[in-house]
Design a protein around this motif. Structure first.
Motif, PDB file in Angstrom:
ATOM      1  N   ASN A  19       0.795  -1.219   0.000  1.00 24.87           N
ATOM      2  CA  ASN A  19       0.000   0.000   0.000  1.00 24.87           C
ATOM      3  C   ASN A  19       0.831   1.273   0.000  1.00 24.87           C
ATOM      4  N   TYR A  37      -1.484  -3.575   3.533  1.00 28.29           N
ATOM      5  CA  TYR A  37      -2.877  -3.264   3.885  1.00 28.29           C
ATOM      6  C   TYR A  37      -3.721  -4.509   3.659  1.00 28.29           C
ATOM      7  N   ARG A  46      -7.025  -5.678   2.798  1.00 24.05           N
ATOM      8  CA  ARG A  46      -8.268  -5.134   2.237  1.00 24.05           C
ATOM      9  C   ARG A  46      -9.434  -6.118   2.303  1.00 24.05           C
ATOM     10  N   TYR A  51      -3.285  -2.042   8.877  1.00 14.46           N
ATOM     11  CA  TYR A  51      -2.015  -1.745   8.219  1.00 14.46           C
ATOM     12  C   TYR A  51      -0.879  -2.367   9.011  1.00 14.46           C
ATOM     13  N   ARG A  93      -0.472   4.215  -2.605  1.00 11.39           N
ATOM     14  CA  ARG A  93      -1.499   3.634  -3.457  1.00 11.39           C
ATOM     15  C   ARG A  93      -2.740   4.522  -3.404  1.00 11.39           C
ATOM     16  N   PRO A 122      -7.055   1.116  -3.120  1.00 10.13           N
ATOM     17  CA  PRO A 122      -6.618  -0.237  -2.768  1.00 10.13           C
ATOM     18  C   PRO A 122      -7.110  -1.319  -3.719  1.00 10.13           C
ATOM     19  N   SER A 145      -2.192  -3.129  -8.869  1.00  6.83           N
ATOM     20  CA  SER A 145      -0.947  -2.744  -8.228  1.00  6.83           C
ATOM     21  C   SER A 145       0.079  -2.236  -9.219  1.00  6.83           C
TER      22      SER A 145
END
Length: 586
Positions: A46, A63, A65, A99, A162, A165, A169
């Motif tokens: 992240n 992170y 998610r 996180y 980022r 999320p 990526s």
């Protein structure tokens, strides 16, 4: 009836064995282990601090998610060398929506972010400032990977964060430099994250030159999972295929040339799940005649001491068609040199530049050093609202590059693929007769349909500011409804030696843009141009002295007076005739 029970030693032995196996099976089923059928944890990279100050204060933020907790001891990470190491050797739970920060140098991280919890893996792999890869693995499965490059950053001392999320990526659009004062937000929501409830809006739909492909541009990146042929309706048929270009564009392919004017888009989603429904016009690549050059300012006023705003060079085009025309990729050339080459000016027009049906576009020369809020075009033509929402498309190019010459020259407009679509070989003599100083006066086209090469189809602008960039030309108002026109000659017959001349009078039900009077003999041969192409009111009178263009008195006979009046609004010419008889004195 009943069956007696037999309690023998062998029976009890077998029963104890069965109970033990059942207990072991139940204990194994209750163990909190991941089966091979379960999906890997949904943890993503992240935030990446790869070029910090001090240089050892690198960190990577993870992170979670998903809506399930994750044991971080099951994860490993690596940089571009892919020498994986555990995220932690301890059993550390990353809660859903939580996180985790992996740091290289704990003392430096604590000094920069004293209240942020962190993990310090053994042998933190240094991140290269020139670009690197960060990989996150669960078992032998890569669950996330980011290959960053320095061009993603806009701050040298800030982490890459980022943006969304759920977005890819590896997409450059999904990473930005942190805007937080500390240069990053480890352990907290990213500073560049902005909740988005707005659906992606289609900005521009361009039909390619062969009319078999539409390139559709949106306001934000799209989720490719939402792209389907059924999402695009309006043309005569559905696209045979759909493919994503960059993050914000979609290309639609058709087997037959398109003729539709609009496109409707439904169900296309962004990465936040917002779905769009919109209809927008299709913008076609211009064909020959789809754009008409209507005005040229080649000799602007440029005097810093005349108490008037300096004018820029410019040229204007109008779209006379019933559909929108794309201006993307247009370029101009001038008159070729003796060697055959010509100067080329790429207009730098982007995907959102269009000329609506009946709309204007103006290309003008802007000084490179002009950083003021208003342009030289705005200041030179203050009564014309060039910045209105429904105003013309205005395109600025460097002043040193437009280069419209004062002597006769060519202005040729090309499509992006090089195809010429409009040409004007203009000449300074095209200005209105009697205009002594043409500085600060544009050449304005009278008719959109009359030939561009016809000198009679151009004249000087009559606007007080010297031109009408982006608006209808000033050479005449639109024609109004009215009765039949009239042209007459009196006296007729007439003898040039006695009567000196005959009076040719005309009247029109509207103010014309220009009028021309010519004399022909009975065989249709031109004899005399009595009135050159001039601006005129709805009524007028000229004299013919009975002589031809060479100055000699014509022979006796019947002659035809032809009056031509140009209607600016619809681009047509009206013609009216009368006869006059030339006689000899008795």
């Amino acid at each position: 009836m009943y069956f007696p029970l037999h309690y023998t030693p062998s029976y009890w032995t077998r029963l104890r064995r069965l109970l033990l196996v059942a207990a072991l099976l139940m204990a194994w089923l209750a163990m909190p282990t991941r089966s091979a059928a379960q999906s890997p944890p949904d943890v993503v990279i992240n935030e990446i601090m790869y070029a910090p100050q001090p240089s050892q204060n690198e960190y990577i933020e993870l992170y979670n998610r998903s809506d399930a907790d994750v044991n971080l001891s099951e994860l490993s990470y690596a940089n571009g060398y892919r020498e994986f190491a555990p995220v932690t050797d301890s059993s550390v739970v990353l809660q859903a929506g939580g996180y985790a920060v992996l740091v290289r140098t704990p003392s430096q991280f604590e000094a920069a972010f004293p209240e942020v919890p962190y993990l310090a893996p053994d042998g933190f792999r240094a991140l290269r400032n020139s670009g690197d890869t960060v990989v996150l693995r669960y078992g032998e499965t890569n669950i996330d990977e980011v290959t960053y490059v320095p061009s993603w950053s806009t701050r040298d001392d800030a982490a890459l964060e980022r943006v969304e999320p759920n977005a890819p990526s590896q997409a450059p659009f999904n990473w930005q430099s942190a805007t937080a004062p500390a240069g990053g937000t480890p352990g907290f929501q990213n500073s560049v994250f902005t909740p988005d409830s707005t659906p992606p809006t289609p900005l521009f739909a361009q039909v390619d030159a062969d009319a078999r492909r539409i390139t559709l541009t949106f306001t934000e990146p799209l989720n490719p999972a939402s792209l389907a042929s059924a999402s695009f309706t309006g043309p005569e048929r559905a696209p045979v295929s759909v493919e994503q270009g960059d993050a914000n564009t979609v290309r639609l392919f058709y087997t037959e040339p398109l003729r539709a004017e609009t496109l409707t888009v439904r169900g296309i989603r962004d990465w936040q799940g917002n779905s769009t429904e919109a209809t927008l016009p299709l913008s076609y690549a211009p064909q020959q005649g789809d754009l008409v050059v209507t005005e040229i300012m080649y000799r602007p006023l440029s005097d810093d001491f005349d108490e008037r705003p300096n004018q820029p060079e410019y040229f204007e085009v109008v779209n006379p068609t019933e559909r929108w025309i794309s201006l993307q990729g247009l370029f101009t050339t001038n008159r070729p040199r003796d060697t055959g080459g010509a100067d080329t000016l790429n207009l730098g027009i982007g995907t959102q530049h269009v000329a609506p049906s009946g709309g204007y576009a103006v290309v003008y020369a802007e000084p490179n050093s002009d950083n003021e809020a208003s342009s030289t075009l705005d200041r030179a033509f203050p009564t014309q609202d060039l910045s209105a929402p429904d105003g013309p498309t205005v395109i600025a190019v460097p002043r040193s590059r437009l280069g419209l010459r004062v002597q006769p020259d060519r202005l040729r407009l090309h499509r992006a693929d090089g195809e010429p679509i409009a040409t004007v070989d203009y000449h300074p003599d095209w200005h209105a007769p009697g205009v002594q100083d043409t500085r600060g006066l544009s050449l304005e086209r009278i008719s959109l349909t009359a030939p561009a090469a016809n000198a009679m189809n151009w004249t000087s602008s009559a606007h007080p500011e010297g031109g009408t960039p982006g608006f209808p030309n000033s050479v005449g108002p639109p024609p109004a409804e009215g009765s039949t026109a009239r042209v007459s000659a009196d006296p007729s017959p007439f003898a040039p030696e006695v009567d000196q001349a005959t009076r040719i009078q005309y009247a029109l039900p509207f103010p014309p843009d220009w009028v021309q009077l010519r004399i022909f003999d009975a065989h249709g041969r031109p004899v005399r141009t009595v009135e050159e192409t001039v601006l005129s009111g709805p009524e007028g009178e000229v004299l013919w002295d009975g002589r031809n263009d060479a100055g000699r008195i014509v022979r006796m006979g019947v002659y035809v007076v032809l009056m031509e009046a140009q209607n600016w609004n619809d681009g047509t010419s009206t013609q009216h005739r009368t006869t006059v008889v030339v006689a000899r004195p008795l």
